[in-house]
Write a protein that holds these residues in place. Structure first.
Motif, PDB file in Angstrom:
ATOM      1  N   GLY A   1       0.792  -1.219   0.000  1.00  0.00           N
ATOM      2  CA  GLY A   1       0.000   0.000   0.000  1.00  0.00           C
ATOM      3  C   GLY A   1       0.822   1.266   0.000  1.00  0.00           C
ATOM      4  O   GLY A   1       0.492   2.225  -0.705  1.00  0.00           O
ATOM      5  N   TYR A   2       1.911   1.305   0.789  1.00  0.00           N
ATOM      6  CA  TYR A   2       2.696   2.532   0.879  1.00  0.00           C
ATOM      7  C   TYR A   2       3.417   2.835  -0.435  1.00  0.00           C
ATOM      8  O   TYR A   2       3.665   4.005  -0.779  1.00  0.00           O
ATOM      9  CB  TYR A   2       3.708   2.441   2.030  1.00  0.00           C
ATOM     10  CG  TYR A   2       4.868   1.508   1.788  1.00  0.00           C
ATOM     11  CD1 TYR A   2       6.061   1.990   1.254  1.00  0.00           C
ATOM     12  CD2 TYR A   2       4.776   0.151   2.091  1.00  0.00           C
ATOM     13  CE1 TYR A   2       7.139   1.146   1.033  1.00  0.00           C
ATOM     14  CE2 TYR A   2       5.842  -0.701   1.876  1.00  0.00           C
ATOM     15  CZ  TYR A   2       7.017  -0.202   1.349  1.00  0.00           C
ATOM     16  OH  TYR A   2       8.073  -1.058   1.124  1.00  0.00           O
ATOM     17  N   MET A   3       3.763   1.793  -1.229  1.00  0.00           N
ATOM     18  CA  MET A   3       4.393   2.018  -2.532  1.00  0.00           C
ATOM     19  C   MET A   3       3.354   2.348  -3.599  1.00  0.00           C
ATOM     20  O   MET A   3       3.615   3.138  -4.507  1.00  0.00           O
ATOM     21  CB  MET A   3       5.195   0.790  -2.965  1.00  0.00           C
ATOM     22  CG  MET A   3       6.470   0.571  -2.188  1.00  0.00           C
ATOM     23  SD  MET A   3       7.507  -0.685  -2.948  1.00  0.00           S
ATOM     24  CE  MET A   3       7.940   0.092  -4.497  1.00  0.00           C
TER      25      MET A   3
ATOM     26  N   ALA B   1       0.764   4.141  -3.237  1.00  0.00           N
ATOM     27  CA  ALA B   1       0.433   5.568  -3.129  1.00  0.00           C
ATOM     28  C   ALA B   1       1.440   6.452  -3.857  1.00  0.00           C
ATOM     29  O   ALA B   1       1.129   7.600  -4.188  1.00  0.00           O
ATOM     30  CB  ALA B   1       0.371   5.968  -1.660  1.00  0.00           C
ATOM     31  N   MET B   2       2.626   5.929  -4.149  1.00  0.00           N
ATOM     32  CA  MET B   2       3.647   6.696  -4.858  1.00  0.00           C
ATOM     33  C   MET B   2       3.409   6.719  -6.364  1.00  0.00           C
ATOM     34  O   MET B   2       3.999   7.545  -7.069  1.00  0.00           O
ATOM     35  CB  MET B   2       5.033   6.105  -4.560  1.00  0.00           C
ATOM     36  CG  MET B   2       5.425   6.144  -3.097  1.00  0.00           C
ATOM     37  SD  MET B   2       6.896   5.146  -2.748  1.00  0.00           S
ATOM     38  CE  MET B   2       8.096   5.882  -3.823  1.00  0.00           C
TER      39      MET B   2
END
Length: 274
Positions: free
Chosen positions: A208-210, A212-213
């Protein structure tokens, strides 16, 4: 007595005149990169082929083939490269098209809209021919692949072209005011999309955190959706077709408004001091 009155034309006649003008402008745009249109096509095909070979070697040497979609590995690589090349080539062609102060604009009925449209269509023409010729050669010579939904996959290809067209119109509207910024930003955008477009990885495997990039990028969504149409065993869950279409339309409207404003304030003296 000697006054020349302009002839009244019907709407259909005016439409045919504009279409003929666009056609000749597209031919001129295609031949701008090379005097021989065939050589312009060959050069573009060589650029795509070199990029495919480089990415194939990189994936093989780094052992990243396991992270790709199960299926034809070269088709996986080409699906990202074709859309990326179409997007950035269209953007570059539109940004490099003739603005309101160009000498060609002094000849009626030529205008900036025709120039922008012909640059975008010329880039699309070259990319579509390259796409079909490379895929035909790969199918006949190397491997007989199967594309699950070819029409939908081509639609995603057109979305990548459309978003590049929209971004290019916005930059073209800004270009007469800030030419250095547009030049630097175009180069940065093209280089950043080597990674931000998502052609080197599969969106479903990203945490998820990647994700968003990358999910701000319309090209990321177009490439991921295209792979869902190409491969039978891939179902894109982290992208959509609606997002790049909506972003493309919004950017195109903003770019056309900016281009209209710039056209009304254009002056030949702008380029004289640079």
């Amino acid at each position: 007595m000697f006054e020349q009155r302009p002839r009244k034309r019907s709407g259909l006649s005016s439409a045919f005149i504009i279409l003929e003008l666009v056609y000749h402008s597209v031919v001129r745009s295609v031949r701008k990169s090379h005097g021989n249109a065939v050589m312009a096509l060959v050069i573009n095909m060589m650029q795509v082929a070199i990029m495919v070979v480089v990415f194939y070697a990189m994936f093989s040497l780094l052992g990243l083939r396991r992270s790709a979609i199960r299926g034809d590995f070269l088709l996986y690589i080409m699906s990202g490269i074709f859309l990326y090349m179409t997007h950035v080539k269209t953007l570059g062609a539109v940004v490099g098209s003739e603005g309101p102060a160009a000498p060609m604009m002094q000849h009626a009925p030529m205008n900036t809209i025709v120039s922008i449209l012909s640059a975008a269509l010329g880039a699309l023409y070259i990319q579509v021919l390259s796409l079909f010729l490379i895929l035909f050669g790969y199918y006949v010579i190397i491997n007989r692949f199967v594309i699950e939904q070819p029409v939908a996959a081509f639609g995603a290809f057109l979305i990548a072209w459309f978003t590049g067209f929209a971004v290019g119109v916005v930059l073209l509207a800004i270009k007469p005011w800030f030419p250095t910024f547009v030049s630097i930003f175009s180069t940065f955008y093209t280089r950043a999309n080597m990674i931000a477009s998502g052609k080197m990885f599969v969106a479903n495997t990203l945490p998820g955190y990647m994700l968003a990039m990358f999910d701000w990028n319309p090209l990321f969504h177009a490439i991921d959706q295209a792979r869902g149409f190409i491969f039978v065993n891939y179902f894109p869950r982290n992208s959509s077709l609606e997002y790049p279409i909506i972003v493309g339309i919004a950017l195109l409207m903003i770019g056309l408004i900016g281009e209209f404003y710039t056209r009304r304030h254009a002056s030949l003296s702008w380029s004289a001091r640079r």
